[in-house]
Design a protein around this motif. Structure first.
Motif, PDB file in Angstrom:
ATOM      1  N   PHE A 123     -10.476   4.802  20.149  1.00 41.49           N
ATOM      2  CA  PHE A 123      -9.403   4.074  19.453  1.00 41.49           C
ATOM      3  C   PHE A 123      -9.400   2.607  19.869  1.00 41.49           C
ATOM      4  N   ASP A 124      -8.822   1.756  19.014  1.00 41.13           N
ATOM      5  CA  ASP A 124      -8.777   0.323  19.352  1.00 41.13           C
ATOM      6  C   ASP A 124      -7.754   0.043  20.438  1.00 41.13           C
ATOM      7  N   LYS A 125      -6.650   0.780  20.377  1.00 41.37           N
ATOM      8  CA  LYS A 125      -5.576   0.489  21.322  1.00 41.37           C
ATOM      9  C   LYS A 125      -4.942   1.796  21.779  1.00 41.37           C
ATOM     10  N   VAL A 126      -4.791   1.937  23.090  1.00 38.30           N
ATOM     11  CA  VAL A 126      -4.117   3.126  23.628  1.00 38.30           C
ATOM     12  C   VAL A 126      -2.825   2.661  24.301  1.00 38.30           C
ATOM     13  N   CYS A 127      -1.710   3.132  23.783  1.00 40.17           N
ATOM     14  CA  CYS A 127      -0.408   2.755  24.352  1.00 40.17           C
ATOM     15  C   CYS A 127       0.071   3.913  25.218  1.00 40.17           C
ATOM     16  N   VAL A 128       0.150   3.667  26.496  1.00 44.31           N
ATOM     17  CA  VAL A 128       0.616   4.717  27.405  1.00 44.31           C
ATOM     18  C   VAL A 128       2.101   4.479  27.668  1.00 44.31           C
ATOM     19  N   SER A 129       2.895   5.491  27.407  1.00 50.57           N
ATOM     20  CA  SER A 129       4.336   5.342  27.659  1.00 50.57           C
ATOM     21  C   SER A 129       4.538   5.348  29.168  1.00 50.57           C
ATOM     22  N   PHE A 130       5.103   4.287  29.668  1.00 47.39           N
ATOM     23  CA  PHE A 130       5.135   4.080  31.126  1.00 47.39           C
ATOM     24  C   PHE A 130       6.520   3.582  31.504  1.00 47.39           C
ATOM     25  N   ASP A 131       7.328   4.468  32.067  1.00 45.45           N
ATOM     26  CA  ASP A 131       8.757   4.163  32.203  1.00 45.45           C
ATOM     27  C   ASP A 131       9.267   4.084  33.632  1.00 45.45           C
ATOM     28  N   GLY A 132       8.416   3.697  34.551  1.00 49.23           N
ATOM     29  CA  GLY A 132       8.930   3.545  35.917  1.00 49.23           C
ATOM     30  C   GLY A 132       7.871   2.968  36.820  1.00 49.23           C
ATOM     31  N   GLY A 133       8.325   2.257  37.843  1.00 53.66           N
ATOM     32  CA  GLY A 133       7.380   1.679  38.789  1.00 53.66           C
ATOM     33  C   GLY A 133       7.174   2.575  39.993  1.00 53.66           C
ATOM     34  N   THR A 134       8.045   3.563  40.161  1.00 52.57           N
ATOM     35  CA  THR A 134       7.899   4.510  41.266  1.00 52.57           C
ATOM     36  C   THR A 134       7.893   5.918  40.686  1.00 52.57           C
ATOM     37  N   ALA A 135       7.364   6.835  41.479  1.00 49.46           N
ATOM     38  CA  ALA A 135       7.277   8.225  40.997  1.00 49.46           C
ATOM     39  C   ALA A 135       8.669   8.766  40.664  1.00 49.46           C
ATOM     40  N   ALA A 136       9.647   8.464  41.537  1.00 48.69           N
ATOM     41  CA  ALA A 136      10.982   9.041  41.338  1.00 48.69           C
ATOM     42  C   ALA A 136      11.564   8.603  39.993  1.00 48.69           C
ATOM     43  N   THR A 137      11.456   7.324  39.712  1.00 51.57           N
ATOM     44  CA  THR A 137      12.024   6.804  38.460  1.00 51.57           C
ATOM     45  C   THR A 137      11.245   7.315  37.255  1.00 51.57           C
ATOM     46  N   PHE A 138       9.932   7.191  37.331  1.00 49.44           N
ATOM     47  CA  PHE A 138       9.068   7.609  36.222  1.00 49.44           C
ATOM     48  C   PHE A 138       9.333   9.075  35.874  1.00 49.44           C
ATOM     49  N   GLU A 139       9.369   9.904  36.911  1.00 45.72           N
ATOM     50  CA  GLU A 139       9.490  11.345  36.668  1.00 45.72           C
ATOM     51  C   GLU A 139      10.903  11.757  36.266  1.00 45.72           C
ATOM     52  N   THR A 140      11.880  10.876  36.545  1.00 38.00           N
ATOM     53  CA  THR A 140      13.238  11.184  36.078  1.00 38.00           C
ATOM     54  C   THR A 140      13.343  10.920  34.583  1.00 38.00           C
ATOM     55  N   GLN A 141      12.854   9.747  34.164  1.00 32.57           N
ATOM     56  CA  GLN A 141      12.977   9.414  32.730  1.00 32.57           C
ATOM     57  C   GLN A 141      12.007  10.250  31.896  1.00 32.57           C
ATOM     58  N   ARG A 142      10.822  10.486  32.441  1.00 26.99           N
ATOM     59  CA  ARG A 142       9.807  11.243  31.694  1.00 26.99           C
ATOM     60  C   ARG A 142       9.682  12.622  32.343  1.00 26.99           C
ATOM     61  N   ARG A 143      10.609  13.493  31.941  1.00 29.04           N
ATOM     62  CA  ARG A 143      10.697  14.822  32.566  1.00 29.04           C
ATOM     63  C   ARG A 143       9.397  15.598  32.332  1.00 29.04           C
ATOM     64  N   GLY A 144       8.837  16.101  33.413  1.00 26.78           N
ATOM     65  CA  GLY A 144       7.577  16.863  33.303  1.00 26.78           C
ATOM     66  C   GLY A 144       6.375  16.040  33.735  1.00 26.78           C
ATOM     67  N   ALA A 145       6.573  14.728  33.920  1.00 23.76           N
ATOM     68  CA  ALA A 145       5.440  13.854  34.242  1.00 23.76           C
ATOM     69  C   ALA A 145       5.055  13.947  35.712  1.00 23.76           C
ATOM     70  N   LYS A 146       3.784  13.646  35.963  1.00 21.50           N
ATOM     71  CA  LYS A 146       3.308  13.449  37.339  1.00 21.50           C
ATOM     72  C   LYS A 146       2.808  12.008  37.389  1.00 21.50           C
ATOM     73  N   PHE A 147       3.560  11.181  38.089  1.00 18.64           N
ATOM     74  CA  PHE A 147       3.279   9.745  38.128  1.00 18.64           C
ATOM     75  C   PHE A 147       1.847   9.464  38.584  1.00 18.64           C
ATOM     76  N   ASP A 148       1.434  10.133  39.684  1.00 16.77           N
ATOM     77  CA  ASP A 148       0.098   9.861  40.225  1.00 16.77           C
ATOM     78  C   ASP A 148      -0.999  10.231  39.231  1.00 16.77           C
ATOM     79  N   ARG A 149      -0.773  11.307  38.509  1.00 15.10           N
ATOM     80  CA  ARG A 149      -1.758  11.748  37.510  1.00 15.10           C
ATOM     81  C   ARG A 149      -1.922  10.668  36.436  1.00 15.10           C
ATOM     82  N   VAL A 150      -0.780  10.113  36.001  1.00 15.85           N
ATOM     83  CA  VAL A 150      -0.831   9.086  34.948  1.00 15.85           C
ATOM     84  C   VAL A 150      -1.571   7.847  35.472  1.00 15.85           C
ATOM     85  N   LEU A 151      -1.262   7.443  36.709  1.00 12.31           N
ATOM     86  CA  LEU A 151      -1.957   6.271  37.279  1.00 12.31           C
ATOM     87  C   LEU A 151      -3.468   6.523  37.323  1.00 12.31           C
TER      88      LEU A 151
END
Ligand code: SAM
Ligand code: SF4
Length: 773
Positions: free
Chosen positions: A445-473
């Protein structure tokens, strides 16, 4: 537990609704039911039931009646009709409660059901008004033999609850109100089954969901078979097969034949039950389908197919890019000429597509609409993609988004190849969790937009329920390594959970080689919304974020505007409280019931296309219209792609020439840029093959699997809505629309118009209402 203070009767000052208007309890009386209850232990405080969601619990004590004091706007000079929404409190005691309602000299006595609200009607003489006040007394006839018995029965010994109150100017206004309730449910039914009034060759969303669910269940072979006969029965129902019918007129003659049922609230109750039955059926189908989807493993990628006919087909297509670009340009031009000519039926292809590859999601983000509802899981099928393939040469831009996680689709890689073969500009939205499993597809694809809603694991995983911050990084790093030249972006939804981490988010982008960060405000969820007092904080953080972005060569796009900082309900930022709120949320999308739960709920379900026969004036259902039919079968396309680019170019040239001629011949006033361009320029395809009217509205406009992309583009609903875009008959949601998509492609259109030396009337600039500047 609510506290209670008073020991005798209570009066409630309830603002009156305008005459002839009623509202559901949810939006009246502050979302609460008023609880009127009594015990024989006059003056003693009895415990109140917990968990009723009623913030204001009042109590009704001793032999005194409870009094509602209703303030009215304008006192009627003729007898009026008071409508009270009453229900008995809680179950536990099976018998209904008998309630006496007194208004002035008028007294009625009603049985009130303990489970369901019923709207009771009371005639009110003008003499009952004291100035602008109407006092309504309610008293339960329930009697307890002794105090101990009453106390032991609590919380079941309560008397009644009252919510929506309305007063109708006269009997006719009251009948009109019943009529409007009935019509609303009928419209709901027609949207669900028949796609409203428009003939589309499309049967509303429920039949597609039903067929999809049946297909899944049949393929399963063992589980879920209990549901097949019920679903089949609905599909075979002649009323379902015919289109919406059975209007009821609630007029004076209805009053004569059904006066008691109206007054006792039975008609309203039947109408509400009818709607609830259809809703329950709809939800059951979705849940059954979702359980079957999971049982079939469609939420996982699975092993690559040994034989993949679609992929082979796509890999065998080769068309020179310059010719393809020529085709796209001509198609765009024809599309613009057609909208200037006010054509509702298009010969051009709608040039921008948003497609949802899967409506399943492995997350349940706290701000995402799909987490709140029972969405039906579906994936794009090969047959649907074959339909898209037919128009693909003409497409200029594709966004792969929707309301699911696209990387859970096993067809994403084939689709990515399709977009490359036809030189389409693409961008995809992903939650980033499965990038490692879809590296090949994503790098195309030309552009991949990753939804990224936190700078720390705690915040990211709170807003994006089910996420693993380290996996996304890790995944973003992998993608950057695999595809150094594509654009990678962060799509960040700024909320009261992650506001303080905006600079950190940009820092991550810089560290990971992400090119772009788009900051957008959260919508929908009130508690997460930015408030006026956050604005200064945000601006300060933004200065910091901009500095980091510049140093890290990240471009920053700020879609958060001053209006996004709401002044309503402003309160100081408390990140922990917002997080606690978010962590406490529960979502239906995460809970797909087990087969046995589904079997239980299906067996207790009442589905009917019409309300009960006795509600109809003549006590019988109307005959189903002749010539009813099922949803049309899905067209089986051959696995082939017959496309002659030279012939296609020639055809477009000739269509453009006649459109230009038509424009030259047109009255100058007939050349107009419509109010909304999105319905010519943009189309949205759900994973189940259905297209939706526009980015703002969920209305279905046709099924691609049945009618092909062009069939849907020119389906009756799309055409009818296009016709509204030049005159004063806009749909209500169009009038209110603030979506920038409304002017989708406007600059391009304006440029083409300029080149042609035309001066069309530009209706896209009309703001509040159509027809006024
Ligand atoms: C619905 S998602 C679908 C694609 C994919 N599952 C994802 O999360 O990127 C598309 C985008 O909408 C955003 N979004 C979801 N709920 C939102 C809300 N309430 N306000 C603003 N954006 C929202 C998501 O963060 C995501 O970037
Ligand atoms: S990952 Fe995307 S689709 Fe899934 S819940 Fe989150 S925002 Fe919604």
């Amino acid at each position: 537990m609510a506290s209670m203070t008073s020991s005798a009767s209570e009066t409630f000052e309830i603002p009156m609704l305008p005459f002839g208007e009623t509202r559901t309890p949810e939006d009246y009386l502050g979302g609460a039911w008023h609880r009127l209850w009594r015990s024989r232990t006059s003056g003693r405080l009895l415990s109140a039931p917990e968990g009723t969601g009623t913030p204001r619990i009042e109590y009704w004590c001793g032999a005194e009646p409870a009094r509602l004091r209703l303030r009215v706007d304008g006192v009627p000079s003729a007898p009026s009709v008071l409508a009270l929404n009453l229900r008995g409190v809680w179950t536990g005691v099976a018998a209904p409660v008998r309630i006496r309602v007194r208004v002035g000299d008028s007294e009625e006595s009603f049985e009130v059901d303990r489970r369901e609200a019923q709207t009771k009607l009371v005639q009110v003489p003008p003499s009952a008004f004291r100035g602008d006040l109407l006092v309504v007394e309610l008293q339960a006839d329930e009697a307890w033999e002794d105090v101990d018995e009453a106390e032991a029965a609590l919380p079941f010994a309560l008397a009644c609850e009252v919510s929506a109150v309305a007063i109708h100017a006269d009997t006719n206004a009251c009948l009109a109100w019943v009529q409007s309730e009935y019509d609303a449910v009928r419209r709901y039914r027609d949207e669900l089954f028949d796609c409203g009034v428009s003939k589309l060759g499309d049967r509303g969303q429920i039949l597609d969901k039903l067929l999809l669910t049946l297909g899944h269940l049949e393929a399963l072979g063992a589980e879920g078979q209990f549901a097949i006969p019920t679903l089949q029965r609905v599909l075979d129902d002649p009323h379902v097969q015919g289109r919406g019918s059975g209007e009821i007129r609630f007029d004076e003659s209805y009053l004569l034949s059904h006066g008691r049922e109206l007054r006792e609230g039975l008609v309203m109750q039947a109408i509400r039950k009818w709607r609830a039955g259809m809703e329950a059926f709809h939800t059951s189908i979705v849940k059954l389908g979702n359980r079957a989807f999971l049982a079939r493993g469609e939420h996982r990628l699975g092993a690559p197919r040994e034989e993949d006919a679609l992929r082979e087909l796509v890999d065998g297509i080769s068309i020179p890019a310059p010719k393809l670009q020529g085709l796209k340009e001509r198609n765009d031009l024809l599309n613009t000429l057609e909208l200037l000519l006010q054509r509702d039926e298009l010969q051009s292809v709608v040039p921008s597509l948003e497609i949802e590859m899967s409506s399943f999601c492995n997350y349940a983000c706290v701000m995402c609409g799909r987490s709140w509802y029972s969405f039906q899981f579906a994936r794009q099928s090969d047959q649907q993609l074959l339909q898209v393939l037919r128009v693909m040469p003409y497409l200029r831009h594709i966004t792969i988004a929707g309301v699911g996680e696209n990387t859970t689709s096993d067809r994403l890689e084939v689709f990515a190849r399709m977009t490359q073969v036809f030189d389409v500009e693409t961008r995809i939205f992903t939650n980033g969790s499965k990038i490692h499993e879809q590296l090949d597809a994503l790098s195309r694809f030309d552009k991949v937009c990753v939804s990224f809603d936190g700078g720390t694991a705690a915040t990211f995983e709170t807003q994006r329920r089910g996420a693993k911050f380290d996996r996304v990084l890790r995944n973003i790093r992998l993608l950057r390594e695999r595809a150094p030249d594509i654009e990678i972006a962060f799509s960040t939804v700024v909320s009261r959970i992650n506001l303080l981490e905006v600079p950190l988010i940009v820092q991550h982008a810089a560290d990971l080689g992400v090119d772009h960060v788009a900051l957008s405000p959260v919508w929908e969820v009130d508690e997460l919304r930015l408030r006026a007092s956050d604005q200064k904080v945000f601006e300060k953080l933004l200065t910091e974020a901009k500095r980091i972005a510049k140093a890290g060569r990240v471009t920053l796009q700020v879609n958060v505007i001053p209006e996004d900082f709401s002044v309503i309900d402003d309160k100081p930022l408390d990140v922990q409280a917002t997080r606690d709120f978010a962590n406490g949320l529960d979502f239906p999308s995460l809970t797909v019931p087990s087969w046995s739960e589904l079997e239980r709920s299906l067996s207790g379900m009442e589905f009917c296309y019409h309300p009960p026969t006795w509600v109809f004036p003549d006590g019988r259902w109307p005959d189903p219209p002749p010539g009813g039919r099922r949803a049309e079968p899905v067209a089986e396309l051959p696995m082939a792609f017959d496309f002659d680019i030279d012939a296609a170019l020639e055809q477009l040239d000739s269509k453009i020439a006649s459109a230009r001629q038509a424009l030259a011949d047109a009255e100058p006033s007939g050349v107009q840029i419509p109010y909304c361009l999105s319905i010519w320029k943009y189309t949205y395809m759900h994973a189940n093959g259905k297209n939706r009217l526009c980015p703002q509205v969920f209305t279905d406009v046709g099924n691609v699997a049945r009618h092909g992309m062009q069939g849907v583009t020119n389906g009756e609903k799309n055409r009818a809505v296009r016709r509204t875009m030049y005159g004063g008959d806009l749909l209500d949601h169009c009038k209110r629309c603030l979506d920038p998509y409304r002017r989708w492609g406007h600059d391009r259109v304006a440029e083409q118009v300029r080149k042609m030396g035309l001066k069309p009337l530009d209706r896209s600039r009309y703001s509040v209402t159509h027809g006024g500047r």
